[in-house]
Scaffold this active site. Structure first.
Site, PDB file in Angstrom:
ATOM      1  N   GLU A  53     -79.211  14.769  10.932  1.00  0.00           N
ATOM      2  CA  GLU A  53     -79.423  14.099  12.216  1.00  0.00           C
ATOM      3  C   GLU A  53     -80.892  13.777  12.432  1.00  0.00           C
ATOM      4  OE1 GLU A  53     -78.888  15.014  17.034  1.00  0.00           O
ATOM      5  OE2 GLU A  53     -78.332  16.533  15.543  1.00  0.00           O
TER       6      GLU A  53
ATOM      7  N   GLU B 108     -76.223  10.213  22.434  1.00  0.00           N
ATOM      8  CA  GLU B 108     -75.552  10.714  21.231  1.00  0.00           C
ATOM      9  C   GLU B 108     -74.895   9.500  20.594  1.00  0.00           C
ATOM     10  OE1 GLU B 108     -75.699  13.667  19.958  1.00  0.00           O
ATOM     11  OE2 GLU B 108     -76.199  15.078  21.580  1.00  0.00           O
TER      12      GLU B 108
END
Length: 292
Positions: A118, A255
């Site tokens: 990520e 997100e």
């Protein structure tokens, strides 16, 4: 751009009258061809028009981000996590004050099953987003730029935006939920007034920023709203995130998708798609700044 084939030898005119008749016959054809070309948006030497409005969650419309300059505006981009956090677990596990409690300084973030982290995704997306906003004239600051061994801690990330007196701040992330959970969501600050946190002045502006970002992101990427958070709206409010609790400037998290869902992973790991994601987030931020 039209294709031009080999040049044909032009026939010699037989008479002025014949020329006039030929020209008259060709004019309607040329006009019709131009109209058809223009309708398709392919008219040469003229940039394609941008939509004047776009739908935002909740049925509102967002003005075109192309109008005006962002000169004098400051945007802080917070690339979530850090690729070095894995090697500094003691440092990132240190507790910091987030106003209404204590939380870890930072976390490692998630990764795809194939190992794409990520933190690498968020930094790449931050670079693309910075370039787009700077092209609009904004001053852009990153909370880190791959130049730190770990962190920064969540309280420092908030402080960077506050110190910069940012007109808008955004924290970039990708989720690590279960396979089948897909889509994106935007996280906005809830009302927190405890310890060193007071989000009450930024709750309203942050909600507007979140709506603009969600609308721009969805339109640019085609990514659906989360099917597991936000009840289909793509919008979530939280009061447990230090990066939001300690912010004094309008700020949201996004997100961008689920790194454990194969459909989302195919997008998140694609450079061209990340450019679309950056474009959508940029359009949302620009729209918010133009109306604020």
């Amino acid at each position: 751009m039209s294709y031009e084939g080999p040049e044909d030898e032009a026939p010699q005119p037989r008479s002025r009258r014949a020329l006039t008749m030929t020209f008259a016959a060709l004019v309607p054809v040329a006009v019709l061809g131009w109209l058809g070309w223009s309708a398709l948006g392919d008219e040469p030497d003229r940039p394609a028009a941008s939509p004047s409005v776009s739908a935002a969650p909740g049925g509102t419309s967002s003005p075109s981000p192309s109008a005006g300059s962002l000169a004098g505006k400051v945007v802080v981009i917070d690339p979530g996590h850090n690729t070095g956090n894995f090697q500094h677990t003691a440092e990132i596990n240190k507790q910091v004050d987030v106003g209404n409690g204590k939380k870890e300084c930072d976390t490692t973030g998630t990764a795809t099953d194939a190992g794409y982290p990520e933190a690498k995704f968020t930094l790449d997306l931050a670079h693309r987003l910075r370039a787009l906003l700077e092209k609009q004239g904004a001053t852009v600051k990153l909370t880190h730029d791959g130049d730190r061994k770990w962190g920064p801690c969540v309280d420092e990330r908030a402080r960077i935006g506050n110190t910069a007196h940012a007109d808008a701040a955004i924290s970039l992330h990708a989720d690590g939920s279960a396979e089948g959970n897909r889509g994106f969501h935007v996280i906005m600050p809830g009302a927190v007034h405890a310890g060193g946190a007071d989000t009450r002045p930024i709750v309203g502006p942050s909600k507007k920023l979140g709506a603009r970002v969600a609308a721009g992101y969805r339109e640019a990427t085609g990514e659906p709203f989360s099917n597991y958070l936000g009840e289909g709206t793509g919008m979530v409010t939280r009061t447990d995130l230090g990066g939001l609790n300690l912010s004094t400037v309008p700020k949201v998290f996004i997100e961008c998708g689920n790194m454990r869902d194969k459909s989302d992973v195919a997008l998140l790991t694609s450079g061209p798609w990340r450019q679309k994601a950056a474009q959508g987030i940029s359009e949302g931020i620009v729209s918010f700044l133009h109306e604020s």
